[in-house]
Write a protein that holds these residues in place. Structure first.
Motif, PDB file in Angstrom:
ATOM      1  N   VAL A 143       0.852  -1.193   0.000  1.00 21.88           N
ATOM      2  CA  VAL A 143       0.000   0.000   0.000  1.00 21.88           C
ATOM      3  C   VAL A 143       0.883   1.237   0.000  1.00 21.88           C
ATOM      4  O   VAL A 143       1.942   1.257   0.628  1.00 21.88           O
ATOM      5  N   SER A 144       0.441   2.260  -0.739  1.00 24.16           N
ATOM      6  CA  SER A 144       1.258   3.471  -0.814  1.00 24.16           C
ATOM      7  C   SER A 144       0.466   4.655  -1.329  1.00 24.16           C
ATOM      8  O   SER A 144      -0.620   4.511  -1.880  1.00 24.16           O
ATOM      9  N   HIS A 145       1.083   5.804  -1.165  1.00 22.97           N
ATOM     10  CA  HIS A 145       0.665   7.001  -1.877  1.00 22.97           C
ATOM     11  C   HIS A 145       1.176   6.865  -3.314  1.00 22.97           C
ATOM     12  O   HIS A 145       2.144   6.147  -3.567  1.00 22.97           O
ATOM     13  N   GLY A 146       0.559   7.570  -4.227  1.00 19.87           N
ATOM     14  CA  GLY A 146       1.047   7.598  -5.608  1.00 19.87           C
ATOM     15  C   GLY A 146       1.140   6.220  -6.223  1.00 19.87           C
ATOM     16  O   GLY A 146       0.280   5.364  -6.010  1.00 19.87           O
ATOM     17  N   THR A 147       2.197   5.996  -6.982  1.00 13.03           N
ATOM     18  CA  THR A 147       2.343   4.743  -7.725  1.00 13.03           C
ATOM     19  C   THR A 147       3.451   3.844  -7.178  1.00 13.03           C
ATOM     20  O   THR A 147       3.892   2.928  -7.861  1.00 13.03           O
ATOM     21  N   MET A 148       3.885   4.096  -5.951  1.00 11.18           N
ATOM     22  CA  MET A 148       4.971   3.293  -5.402  1.00 11.18           C
ATOM     23  C   MET A 148       4.595   1.816  -5.298  1.00 11.18           C
ATOM     24  O   MET A 148       5.353   0.946  -5.726  1.00 11.18           O
ATOM     25  N   ALA A 149       3.460   1.505  -4.699  1.00 10.26           N
ATOM     26  CA  ALA A 149       3.060   0.102  -4.517  1.00 10.26           C
ATOM     27  C   ALA A 149       2.921  -0.633  -5.859  1.00 10.26           C
ATOM     28  O   ALA A 149       3.482  -1.725  -6.012  1.00 10.26           O
ATOM     29  N   PRO A 150       2.210  -0.076  -6.847  1.00 11.46           N
ATOM     30  CA  PRO A 150       2.159  -0.768  -8.145  1.00 11.46           C
ATOM     31  C   PRO A 150       3.533  -0.885  -8.793  1.00 11.46           C
ATOM     32  O   PRO A 150       3.830  -1.883  -9.462  1.00 11.46           O
ATOM     33  N   GLY A 151       4.380   0.105  -8.584  1.00 16.57           N
ATOM     34  CA  GLY A 151       5.730   0.052  -9.151  1.00 16.57           C
ATOM     35  C   GLY A 151       6.554  -1.065  -8.545  1.00 16.57           C
ATOM     36  O   GLY A 151       7.230  -1.812  -9.265  1.00 16.57           O
ATOM     37  N   VAL A 152       6.496  -1.198  -7.223  1.00 18.54           N
ATOM     38  CA  VAL A 152       7.222  -2.286  -6.555  1.00 18.54           C
ATOM     39  C   VAL A 152       6.676  -3.630  -7.017  1.00 18.54           C
ATOM     40  O   VAL A 152       7.430  -4.564  -7.285  1.00 18.54           O
ATOM     41  N   SER A 153       5.367  -3.739  -7.148  1.00 21.68           N
ATOM     42  CA  SER A 153       4.759  -4.979  -7.627  1.00 21.68           C
ATOM     43  C   SER A 153       5.244  -5.321  -9.038  1.00 21.68           C
ATOM     44  O   SER A 153       5.550  -6.484  -9.337  1.00 21.68           O
ATOM     45  N   SER A 154       5.330  -4.321  -9.886  1.00 20.61           N
ATOM     46  CA  SER A 154       5.808  -4.523 -11.254  1.00 20.61           C
ATOM     47  C   SER A 154       7.249  -5.043 -11.265  1.00 20.61           C
ATOM     48  O   SER A 154       7.587  -5.958 -12.020  1.00 20.61           O
ATOM     49  N   VAL A 155       8.097  -4.468 -10.420  1.00 18.29           N
ATOM     50  CA  VAL A 155       9.491  -4.905 -10.362  1.00 18.29           C
ATOM     51  C   VAL A 155       9.582  -6.314  -9.766  1.00 18.29           C
ATOM     52  O   VAL A 155      10.393  -7.130 -10.215  1.00 18.29           O
ATOM     53  N   LEU A 156       8.744  -6.617  -8.778  1.00 18.57           N
ATOM     54  CA  LEU A 156       8.703  -7.988  -8.241  1.00 18.57           C
ATOM     55  C   LEU A 156       8.392  -8.980  -9.356  1.00 18.57           C
ATOM     56  O   LEU A 156       9.044 -10.025  -9.458  1.00 18.57           O
TER      57      LEU A 156
END
Length: 143
Positions: free
Chosen positions: A7-20
């Protein structure tokens, strides 16, 4: 089942998921909910409840949020409490890619031990890169 919830502000959480996905492959147990600029807490909570639909009463949840005290992590903890899932949850602020990799790869690790490993990995990943700017070669003019 054990879930990783980012969970995050902005696009951090989706970005981390994408890199995972890129580094360790897609895992169906990784859930993501973020709060883009301009989204209110009510809409985030609505989205989070939809995101948590697959989580059952006996499932374990590792929550990685961007900022302790921030709206996404605070609201996540409130929703998990509401759903009676807090006793099966380990939650962390300071979301980082090394923490997420440790969490997603820790399926065979005891839940409490995994929590310890996530913190250890987060701490170990924070280091200043030391750059040696000294010139090891002597100039011929200096001889």
């Amino acid at each position: 089942m054990r879930y990783l919830l980012l969970v995050s502000h902005g696009t951090m959480a989706p970005g981390v998921s994408s890199v995972l996905d890129m580094l360790v492959g897609h895992h169906d147990n990784v859930l993501v909910c973020n709060m883009p600029d301009g989204m209110g807490a009510d809409k985030f909570v609505e989205n989070l409840k939809k995101t948590l639909t697959p989580v059952g009463a006996d499932d374990e949840i590792v929550v990685l949020g961007d900022v302790i005290g921030g709206s996404p992590l605070t609201n996540t903890m409130n929703v998990l409490t509401e759903k009676g899932l807090l006793s099966h949850t380990h939650a962390f602020g300071g979301l980082s890619l090394p923490m997420a990799i440790t969490a997603v790869m820790g399926d065979d690790v005891a839940f409490d031990e995994l929590a310890s490993q996530i913190v250890d990995e987060g701490r170990a990943a924070i280091r200043e890169i030391e750059i040696d700017l000294t010139d090891d070669e002597e100039d011929e003019d200096d001889l």
